[in-house]
Design an enzyme around this catalytic site. Sequence first.
Site, PDB file in Angstrom:
ATOM      1  N   MET A 170       9.447 -16.526 -24.682  1.00 26.12           N
ATOM      2  CA  MET A 170       9.470 -15.427 -23.713  1.00 26.12           C
ATOM      3  C   MET A 170       8.830 -15.878 -22.395  1.00 26.12           C
ATOM      4  O   MET A 170       8.421 -15.054 -21.583  1.00 26.12           O
ATOM      5  CB  MET A 170       8.755 -14.199 -24.279  1.00 26.12           C
TER       6      MET A 170
ATOM      7  N   HIS B 169       2.778 -22.245 -22.301  1.00 21.43           N
ATOM      8  CA  HIS B 169       1.494 -22.933 -22.407  1.00 21.43           C
ATOM      9  C   HIS B 169       1.678 -24.134 -23.334  1.00 21.43           C
ATOM     10  O   HIS B 169       2.789 -24.387 -23.832  1.00 21.43           O
ATOM     11  CB  HIS B 169       0.407 -21.979 -22.919  1.00 21.43           C
ATOM     12  N   GLU B 170       0.578 -24.827 -23.604  1.00 24.42           N
ATOM     13  CA  GLU B 170       0.633 -26.051 -24.399  1.00 24.42           C
ATOM     14  C   GLU B 170       1.252 -25.801 -25.788  1.00 24.42           C
ATOM     15  O   GLU B 170       1.937 -26.674 -26.330  1.00 24.42           O
ATOM     16  CB  GLU B 170      -0.795 -26.611 -24.493  1.00 24.42           C
TER      17      GLU B 170
ATOM     18  N   HIS C 229       3.752 -23.855 -26.533  1.00 24.00           N
ATOM     19  CA  HIS C 229       5.208 -23.959 -26.389  1.00 24.00           C
ATOM     20  C   HIS C 229       5.638 -25.423 -26.258  1.00 24.00           C
ATOM     21  O   HIS C 229       6.697 -25.815 -26.742  1.00 24.00           O
ATOM     22  CB  HIS C 229       5.675 -23.203 -25.143  1.00 24.00           C
TER      23      HIS C 229
ATOM     24  N   GLN D  43      12.294  -6.038 -28.563  1.00 22.13           N
ATOM     25  CA  GLN D  43      11.226  -6.255 -29.548  1.00 22.13           C
ATOM     26  C   GLN D  43       9.892  -5.630 -29.139  1.00 22.13           C
ATOM     27  O   GLN D  43       8.895  -5.804 -29.820  1.00 22.13           O
ATOM     28  CB  GLN D  43      11.060  -7.747 -29.848  1.00 22.13           C
TER      29      GLN D  43
ATOM     30  N   LYS E 136       1.744 -19.654 -35.256  1.00 22.43           N
ATOM     31  CA  LYS E 136       0.889 -18.514 -34.874  1.00 22.43           C
ATOM     32  C   LYS E 136       1.575 -17.206 -35.250  1.00 22.43           C
ATOM     33  O   LYS E 136       0.943 -16.259 -35.673  1.00 22.43           O
ATOM     34  CB  LYS E 136       0.548 -18.529 -33.388  1.00 22.43           C
TER      35      LYS E 136
HETATM   36  O1  PAF Z   1       7.861 -15.683 -30.373  1.00 25.55           O
HETATM   37  C1  PAF Z   1       8.413 -15.272 -29.334  1.00 25.55           C
HETATM   38  O2  PAF Z   1       8.039 -15.616 -28.209  1.00 25.55           O
HETATM   39  C2  PAF Z   1       9.567 -14.285 -29.448  1.00 25.55           C
HETATM   40  O3  PAF Z   1       9.356 -13.386 -30.485  1.00 25.55           O
HETATM   41  C3  PAF Z   1      10.941 -14.963 -29.564  1.00 25.55           C
HETATM   42  C4  PAF Z   1      11.045 -15.792 -30.845  1.00 25.55           C
HETATM   43  C5  PAF Z   1      11.165 -15.851 -28.354  1.00 25.55           C
HETATM   44  C6  PAF Z   1      12.048 -13.917 -29.589  1.00 25.55           C
HETATM   45  O4  PAF Z   1      12.072 -13.145 -28.432  1.00 25.55           O
END
Ligand code: PAF
Length: 281
Positions: free
Chosen positions: A30, A34-35, A37, A61, A150
Amino acid sequence: MKIFTTVAETVAYAKEQKEAGKTIGLCPTMGALHEGHMTLMRAARKACDIVIASVFVNPVQFGPNEDYDKYPRQFDADCEKLKAEGVDAVFHPSPEEMYPAGYGTYITVENGITDILCGARRPGHFRGVATVVTKLMNITRADKAFFGQKDAQQVAVVRRFVADLNLPVEVCMVPICREESGLARSSRNSYMSAEEKQAAVVLSRSLRKAKAAYEAGERSAEALKAVTRAELEGEPMAKVDYVDLYTYPALQAADTVTEPCLLAIAVYIGKTRLIDNVILG
Ligand code: PAF
């Protein structure tokens, strides 16, 4: 690095890559990268020929009283970080591109695993996650998709619908990435003041205590949860949302840890809700 904002151009790119015999790794995010990701990007880079990251704050969501509007958005900075990791393409659609007028299909996992932990506190959250992840997997024709531990419940839910719907995607879980203090990296950490961030270290500390108790031979779920809760309750700025333990990845109730179990916590530090977990066994 290619930047796509439409489904059509992403589908065309993925098709071209597949026809050239390339494997595709998808890292759904989303943004506000950050590190943590980056560890997903690196895992995908190692395992696949082509890495596609998605940056999309998925409205479906978020609950009506959650932080959809406030969620940090910093696409240009995100692109710089993705480029530095050698990501091949970024998919950054608008909400209208993903959910055009007339949109009407949602994925729900109905075996109970979305009714516990974060699912119990965030009704509809996993329906939104399952829907967007399914769409992202289809759009990018991913062979493998990468998620952080996480959000361990999210990974279990994704594994479930991928298996149930026979999606041809391998779901890969990447270990939690922590700051030196032990705080699990999260885009939501940016909501906290310096003082709150210091208090938030109690989450990882409480899990470390529980893990030490497990390693010393404690197998009772109640006892392991009590160790965790006691540590959390010692921090005046922390307000416990849940401390719970389930088998992993099946997410079934467990009184005793006799197989891998997820000890998961959600805690408010001020107004910021943080989650963390450890897998025991
Ligand atoms: O973990 C996330 O950032 C979100 O839930 C995802 C998997 C990108 C779905 O929108």
